[in-house]
Design an enzyme around this catalytic site. Structure first.
Site, PDB file in Angstrom:
ATOM      1  N   ASN A 246     -11.286 -48.014 -10.076  1.00 12.54           N
ATOM      2  CA  ASN A 246      -9.869 -48.376 -10.131  1.00 12.54           C
ATOM      3  C   ASN A 246      -9.084 -47.477  -9.189  1.00 12.54           C
ATOM      4  O   ASN A 246      -9.411 -46.294  -9.053  1.00 12.54           O
ATOM      5  CB  ASN A 246      -9.370 -48.165 -11.567  1.00 12.54           C
ATOM      6  CG  ASN A 246      -7.877 -48.407 -11.726  1.00 12.54           C
ATOM      7  OD1 ASN A 246      -7.347 -49.411 -11.246  1.00 12.54           O
ATOM      8  ND2 ASN A 246      -7.184 -47.503 -12.399  1.00 12.54           N
TER       9      ASN A 246
ATOM     10  N   ASP B 239      -7.659 -44.719 -17.412  1.00 12.91           N
ATOM     11  CA  ASP B 239      -7.470 -43.778 -16.289  1.00 12.91           C
ATOM     12  C   ASP B 239      -8.225 -42.463 -16.492  1.00 12.91           C
ATOM     13  O   ASP B 239      -7.890 -41.450 -15.873  1.00 12.91           O
ATOM     14  CB  ASP B 239      -5.973 -43.480 -16.044  1.00 12.91           C
ATOM     15  CG  ASP B 239      -5.200 -44.708 -15.605  1.00 12.91           C
ATOM     16  OD1 ASP B 239      -5.802 -45.610 -14.993  1.00 12.91           O
ATOM     17  OD2 ASP B 239      -3.990 -44.769 -15.866  1.00 12.91           O
TER      18      ASP B 239
ATOM     19  N   HIS C 137      -5.445 -45.763  -8.738  1.00  5.95           N
ATOM     20  CA  HIS C 137      -4.249 -45.452  -9.519  1.00  5.95           C
ATOM     21  C   HIS C 137      -3.267 -44.670  -8.634  1.00  5.95           C
ATOM     22  O   HIS C 137      -3.677 -43.744  -7.931  1.00  5.95           O
ATOM     23  CB  HIS C 137      -4.630 -44.624 -10.756  1.00  5.95           C
ATOM     24  CG  HIS C 137      -3.446 -44.314 -11.610  1.00  5.95           C
ATOM     25  ND1 HIS C 137      -2.889 -45.239 -12.473  1.00  5.95           N
ATOM     26  CD2 HIS C 137      -2.677 -43.196 -11.699  1.00  5.95           C
ATOM     27  CE1 HIS C 137      -1.834 -44.701 -13.055  1.00  5.95           C
ATOM     28  NE2 HIS C 137      -1.683 -43.464 -12.609  1.00  5.95           N
TER      29      HIS C 137
ATOM     30  N   GLY D  66      -1.633 -57.616  -3.844  1.00  4.95           N
ATOM     31  CA  GLY D  66      -2.945 -57.481  -3.223  1.00  4.95           C
ATOM     32  C   GLY D  66      -2.995 -56.675  -1.942  1.00  4.95           C
ATOM     33  O   GLY D  66      -3.859 -56.905  -1.097  1.00  4.95           O
TER      34      GLY D  66
END
Ligand code: GAR
Length: 210
Positions: free
Chosen positions: A108, A151, A110, A12
Site C-alpha cells: 500500500n 497501515d 500511504h 489513479g
C-alpha cells in the site's frame, strides 16, 4: 514475469506512475496485468484502458458487508493469478481473509511518514490537513506491506517532503505525490518483482546486492 494487480478507487495518479515506470522499462520482472476498481466511475479505470490494461470493477455497494466484499475481491485476484497486489489509492476496507490469501504479497502507498498520521481515519486529503494542523516540518510517503493492522505492516520504502509555510492541504498533497509517492511506489514494486525484499521479524529488508 510476476503478475501485478493494482487496486484503485479514484483518480489513479499512483496507477499512472506505475504505468509510466513500466513503459520506461523500470518495473523489472513484473507486469501490470489487471486493474480492479471499487467504484465503477473511478477515473483510474480510464488510465488503465488507455494503456491496454485489463480492468474489472468489484463495487463495494454490490456487497452487503466487508466479509462478502473481501471474499469477492480475493477470488478475482486469485483467478487472475496475481503475484503482487498493489493498493494505489484504494480506499475501501478489506478484512484479514485477503491478507491470509496474499501474505506479504500486498503493498500500500500511504501519504505520510508512518507511523505518523496513519491508521483508521487517516486517508487522502485528511492526512495532509492533520499534518498542517500539527505543524510538523517534514512529511512524506510510505510504501508498506499490507497486514491485518491498518497501515501497520512492514515498511518497504519512505521518502520525506518538507512542509512549507504557505502550504494548503491540496498543495501539500500534490507535492507529496510528485516528490514521494510516484517515486517510491514504482521502486518498491520493482524491488518486489525482482525478489529483493525479504521480511524477517515483521521488518522488511531490501537486498542491495543484486
Ligand atoms: C494518494 O495520495 C494515496 O497515497 C492516498 O490517496 C491518494 C490517492 O490518489 N491513499 C491513502 O490515503 C490510503 N490510506 P490516486 O488515486 O491519484 O493515486
Amino acid at each position: 514475469m510476476k503478475k501485478i494487480a493494482v487496486l484503485v478507487s479514484g483518480g489513479g495518479t499512483n496507477l499512472q506512475a506505475l504505468i509510466d515506470a513500466q513503459e520506461r522499462g523500470e518495473i523489472h520482472g513484473g507486469k501490470i496485468t489487471l486493474v480492479v476498481a471499487s467504484k465503477p466511475d473511478a477515473y483510474a479505470l480510464e488510465r488503465a484502458k488507455a494503456h491496454g490494461i485489463p480492468t474489472q470493477v468489484v463495487a463495494r455497494r454490490d456487497y452487503a458487508d466487508v466479509a462478502a466484499y473481501t471474499k469477492a475481491m480475493t477470488a478475482v485476484l486469485q483467478n487472475a493469478g496475481a503475484d503482487l497486489v498493489v493498493y494505489a489509492g484504494f480506499m475501501t476496507i478489506l478484512d484479514e481473509q485477503i491478507v491470509k490469501a496474499f501474505p506479504y504479497r500486498m503493498m500500500n502507498v500511504h501519504p505520510s511518514l508512518i507511523p505518523a498520521f496513519c491508521g483508521k481515519g487517516f486517508y487522502g486529503l485528511r492526512v495532509h490537513e492533520e499534518v498542517l494542523r500539527r505543524g510538523v516540518k517534514l512529511t512524506g510517503a510510505t510504501v508498506h506491506f499490507v497486514t491485518e493492522v491498518c497501515d501497520g505492516g512492514p515498511i518497504i520504502a519512505q521518502k520525506s517532503v518538507a512542509v512549507e509555510n504557505n502550504d494548503t492541504p491540496e498543495l501539500l498533497q500534490k507535492r507529496v505525490m510528485e516528490q514521494a509517492e510516484w517515486v517510491i511506489l514504482p521502486q518498491a514494486v520493482s524491488l518486489f518483482c525482482e525478489g529483493r525484499i525479504t521480511v524477517k521479524n515483521e521488518r522488511a529488508y531490501i537486498d542491495d546486492n543484486k
